[in-house]
Design a protein around this motif. Structure first.
Motif, PDB file in Angstrom:
ATOM      1  N   MET A 111     -23.760   3.110  -5.614  1.00 40.93           N
ATOM      2  CA  MET A 111     -23.245   3.990  -6.814  1.00 40.93           C
ATOM      3  C   MET A 111     -22.840   3.238  -7.884  1.00 40.93           C
ATOM      4  O   MET A 111     -23.084   3.594  -9.281  1.00 40.93           O
ATOM      5  N   LEU A 112     -22.387   2.108  -7.758  1.00 43.35           N
ATOM      6  CA  LEU A 112     -22.015   1.142  -8.774  1.00 43.35           C
ATOM      7  C   LEU A 112     -23.020   0.847  -9.625  1.00 43.35           C
ATOM      8  O   LEU A 112     -22.869   0.621 -10.985  1.00 43.35           O
ATOM      9  N   ASP A 113     -24.083   0.484  -9.164  1.00 43.47           N
ATOM     10  CA  ASP A 113     -25.295   0.250  -9.907  1.00 43.47           C
ATOM     11  C   ASP A 113     -25.960   1.477 -10.825  1.00 43.47           C
ATOM     12  O   ASP A 113     -26.027   1.195 -11.858  1.00 43.47           O
ATOM     13  N   GLN A 114     -25.552   2.638 -10.338  1.00 43.49           N
ATOM     14  CA  GLN A 114     -26.173   4.004 -10.886  1.00 43.49           C
ATOM     15  C   GLN A 114     -25.176   3.860 -12.164  1.00 43.49           C
ATOM     16  O   GLN A 114     -25.607   4.240 -13.334  1.00 43.49           O
ATOM     17  N   LEU A 115     -23.763   3.778 -11.909  1.00 39.16           N
ATOM     18  CA  LEU A 115     -22.988   3.986 -13.004  1.00 39.16           C
ATOM     19  C   LEU A 115     -23.388   3.022 -14.393  1.00 39.16           C
ATOM     20  O   LEU A 115     -23.332   3.446 -15.185  1.00 39.16           O
ATOM     21  N   ILE A 116     -23.323   1.876 -14.008  1.00 40.14           N
ATOM     22  CA  ILE A 116     -24.053   0.822 -14.897  1.00 40.14           C
ATOM     23  C   ILE A 116     -25.292   0.925 -15.555  1.00 40.14           C
ATOM     24  O   ILE A 116     -25.412   1.137 -16.792  1.00 40.14           O
ATOM     25  N   GLU A 117     -26.046   1.400 -14.583  1.00 40.52           N
ATOM     26  CA  GLU A 117     -27.516   1.628 -15.221  1.00 40.52           C
ATOM     27  C   GLU A 117     -27.770   2.922 -16.102  1.00 40.52           C
ATOM     28  O   GLU A 117     -28.248   2.696 -17.142  1.00 40.52           O
ATOM     29  N   PHE A 118     -26.989   3.905 -15.734  1.00 43.95           N
ATOM     30  CA  PHE A 118     -26.893   5.187 -16.797  1.00 43.95           C
ATOM     31  C   PHE A 118     -26.290   4.915 -17.924  1.00 43.95           C
ATOM     32  O   PHE A 118     -26.650   5.257 -18.942  1.00 43.95           O
TER      33      PHE A 118
ATOM     34  N   LEU B  66     -25.218  15.163  -8.803  1.00 40.69           N
ATOM     35  CA  LEU B  66     -24.409  14.281  -8.130  1.00 40.69           C
ATOM     36  C   LEU B  66     -25.141  13.351  -7.186  1.00 40.69           C
ATOM     37  O   LEU B  66     -24.721  11.995  -6.995  1.00 40.69           O
ATOM     38  N   ASP B  67     -26.028  13.878  -6.500  1.00 38.32           N
ATOM     39  CA  ASP B  67     -26.901  12.983  -5.560  1.00 38.32           C
ATOM     40  C   ASP B  67     -27.637  11.906  -6.275  1.00 38.32           C
ATOM     41  O   ASP B  67     -27.635  10.753  -5.780  1.00 38.32           O
ATOM     42  N   THR B  68     -28.099  12.073  -7.500  1.00 38.60           N
ATOM     43  CA  THR B  68     -28.843  11.067  -8.216  1.00 38.60           C
ATOM     44  C   THR B  68     -27.620   9.895  -8.495  1.00 38.60           C
ATOM     45  O   THR B  68     -27.971   8.838  -8.514  1.00 38.60           O
ATOM     46  N   LEU B  69     -26.357  10.566  -8.864  1.00 39.59           N
ATOM     47  CA  LEU B  69     -25.430   9.448  -9.404  1.00 39.59           C
ATOM     48  C   LEU B  69     -24.986   8.658  -8.481  1.00 39.59           C
ATOM     49  O   LEU B  69     -24.810   7.275  -8.489  1.00 39.59           O
ATOM     50  N   VAL B  70     -24.920   9.117  -7.159  1.00 31.83           N
ATOM     51  CA  VAL B  70     -24.654   8.358  -6.122  1.00 31.83           C
ATOM     52  C   VAL B  70     -25.510   7.827  -5.133  1.00 31.83           C
ATOM     53  O   VAL B  70     -25.589   7.261  -4.128  1.00 31.83           O
ATOM     54  N   ASN B  71     -26.772   7.838  -5.720  1.00 32.09           N
ATOM     55  CA  ASN B  71     -28.073   7.102  -5.347  1.00 32.09           C
ATOM     56  C   ASN B  71     -28.429   7.723  -3.921  1.00 32.09           C
ATOM     57  O   ASN B  71     -28.843   7.199  -3.067  1.00 32.09           O
ATOM     58  N   ARG B  72     -28.202   9.022  -3.744  1.00 31.24           N
ATOM     59  CA  ARG B  72     -28.451   9.770  -2.674  1.00 31.24           C
ATOM     60  C   ARG B  72     -29.936  10.536  -2.571  1.00 31.24           C
ATOM     61  O   ARG B  72     -29.777  11.579  -3.554  1.00 31.24           O
ATOM     62  N   HIS B  73     -30.985  10.179  -2.076  1.00 32.42           N
ATOM     63  CA  HIS B  73     -32.247  10.709  -2.542  1.00 32.42           C
ATOM     64  C   HIS B  73     -32.758  11.391  -1.148  1.00 32.42           C
ATOM     65  O   HIS B  73     -32.780  10.899  -0.290  1.00 32.42           O
ATOM     66  N   TYR B  74     -33.287  12.777  -1.380  1.00 31.69           N
ATOM     67  CA  TYR B  74     -33.840  13.372  -0.297  1.00 31.69           C
ATOM     68  C   TYR B  74     -35.408  13.355  -0.275  1.00 31.69           C
ATOM     69  O   TYR B  74     -35.773  13.394  -1.491  1.00 31.69           O
ATOM     70  N   ARG B  75     -36.099  12.852   0.684  1.00 32.63           N
ATOM     71  CA  ARG B  75     -37.646  13.003   0.500  1.00 32.63           C
ATOM     72  C   ARG B  75     -37.925  14.188   1.342  1.00 32.63           C
ATOM     73  O   ARG B  75     -37.827  14.219   2.456  1.00 32.63           O
ATOM     74  N   SER B  76     -38.662  15.249   0.462  1.00 35.99           N
ATOM     75  CA  SER B  76     -39.076  16.372   1.407  1.00 35.99           C
ATOM     76  C   SER B  76     -40.610  16.608   1.373  1.00 35.99           C
ATOM     77  O   SER B  76     -41.004  17.653   1.854  1.00 35.99           O
ATOM     78  N   GLY B  77     -41.395  15.388   0.898  1.00 38.43           N
ATOM     79  CA  GLY B  77     -42.569  15.505   1.319  1.00 38.43           C
ATOM     80  C   GLY B  77     -43.342  16.403   0.131  1.00 38.43           C
ATOM     81  O   GLY B  77     -44.328  17.126   0.624  1.00 38.43           O
ATOM     82  N   ILE B  78     -43.066  16.660  -0.908  1.00 36.58           N
ATOM     83  CA  ILE B  78     -43.590  17.686  -1.746  1.00 36.58           C
ATOM     84  C   ILE B  78     -44.831  17.070  -2.535  1.00 36.58           C
ATOM     85  O   ILE B  78     -45.110  16.177  -2.513  1.00 36.58           O
ATOM     86  N   ASP B  79     -45.892  17.905  -2.034  1.00 38.11           N
ATOM     87  CA  ASP B  79     -47.189  17.822  -2.559  1.00 38.11           C
ATOM     88  C   ASP B  79     -47.363  17.784  -3.917  1.00 38.11           C
ATOM     89  O   ASP B  79     -47.573  19.097  -4.271  1.00 38.11           O
ATOM     90  N   LEU B  80     -47.446  16.822  -4.810  1.00 33.21           N
ATOM     91  CA  LEU B  80     -47.517  17.257  -6.240  1.00 33.21           C
ATOM     92  C   LEU B  80     -48.586  17.962  -6.809  1.00 33.21           C
ATOM     93  O   LEU B  80     -48.747  18.445  -7.560  1.00 33.21           O
ATOM     94  N   ASP B  81     -49.982  17.592  -5.943  1.00 30.28           N
ATOM     95  CA  ASP B  81     -50.881  18.441  -6.121  1.00 30.28           C
ATOM     96  C   ASP B  81     -50.886  20.118  -6.133  1.00 30.28           C
ATOM     97  O   ASP B  81     -51.436  20.761  -6.552  1.00 30.28           O
ATOM     98  N   GLN B  82     -50.029  20.496  -5.224  1.00 33.55           N
ATOM     99  CA  GLN B  82     -49.852  21.758  -4.837  1.00 33.55           C
ATOM    100  C   GLN B  82     -48.696  22.415  -5.659  1.00 33.55           C
ATOM    101  O   GLN B  82     -48.612  23.510  -5.662  1.00 33.55           O
ATOM    102  N   ILE B  83     -48.049  21.810  -6.563  1.00 33.78           N
ATOM    103  CA  ILE B  83     -46.835  22.446  -7.331  1.00 33.78           C
ATOM    104  C   ILE B  83     -47.749  23.625  -8.295  1.00 33.78           C
ATOM    105  O   ILE B  83     -48.240  22.890  -9.236  1.00 33.78           O
ATOM    106  N   LYS B  84     -46.980  24.726  -8.146  1.00 31.67           N
ATOM    107  CA  LYS B  84     -48.056  25.695  -9.111  1.00 31.67           C
ATOM    108  C   LYS B  84     -46.802  26.463  -9.990  1.00 31.67           C
ATOM    109  O   LYS B  84     -46.560  27.597 -10.219  1.00 31.67           O
ATOM    110  N   GLY B  85     -45.554  25.611 -10.534  1.00 31.37           N
ATOM    111  CA  GLY B  85     -44.615  26.198 -11.414  1.00 31.37           C
ATOM    112  C   GLY B  85     -43.537  26.518 -10.450  1.00 31.37           C
ATOM    113  O   GLY B  85     -42.667  27.538 -10.672  1.00 31.37           O
ATOM    114  N   GLY B  86     -43.282  25.868  -9.148  1.00 31.75           N
ATOM    115  CA  GLY B  86     -42.032  26.025  -8.405  1.00 31.75           C
ATOM    116  C   GLY B  86     -40.775  25.696  -9.360  1.00 31.75           C
ATOM    117  O   GLY B  86     -40.744  25.387 -10.491  1.00 31.75           O
ATOM    118  N   ASN B  87     -39.918  25.841  -8.810  1.00 34.03           N
ATOM    119  CA  ASN B  87     -38.473  25.455  -9.170  1.00 34.03           C
ATOM    120  C   ASN B  87     -38.065  24.019  -9.125  1.00 34.03           C
ATOM    121  O   ASN B  87     -36.971  23.679  -8.742  1.00 34.03           O
TER     122      ASN B  87
END
Length: 106
Positions: free
Chosen positions: A1-8, A56-77
């Protein structure tokens, strides 16, 4: 998280004093967050995330990988971010096109 604070902070060309002012705390208190001497309380983390318009997840460098297929996104949220800024649909399309071209050259 320290790196995130400095980076942002640095990405917006802000000083430690600027961030302390945003949070309504002493400069030394904010500096202690960036050095790891103190952990910011949740209310400070929320203010920081709101200020940078990130989760907050981004701030504390917590990333979820959900396997989203970018080719298949048709205006989701879904929202995708680079450097704390949301990508537009055109930017996302350009990224997908770039990756496809790059892969075809490999």
């Amino acid at each position: 998280m320290l790196d995130q604070l400095i980076e942002f902070r640095k990405s917006r060309k802000l000083t430690i004093q600027n961030m302390a002012d945003v949070l309504g705390i002493a400069k030394s208190t904010y500096a202690s967050y960036e050095t790891g001497y103190r952990q910011p309380p949740i209310d400070a983390l929320i203010k920081i995330a709101n200020f940078f318009n990130i989760s907050l997840d981004t701030l504390v460098n917590r990333h979820y990988r959900s396997g989203i297929d970018l080719d298949q996104i048709k205006g989701g949220n879904y929202r995708f971010y680079i450097d704390g800024k949301a990508l537009t649909k055109d930017e996302l399309k350009a990224i997908v096109a770039f990756v496809k071209v790059k892969r075809s050259l490999s």
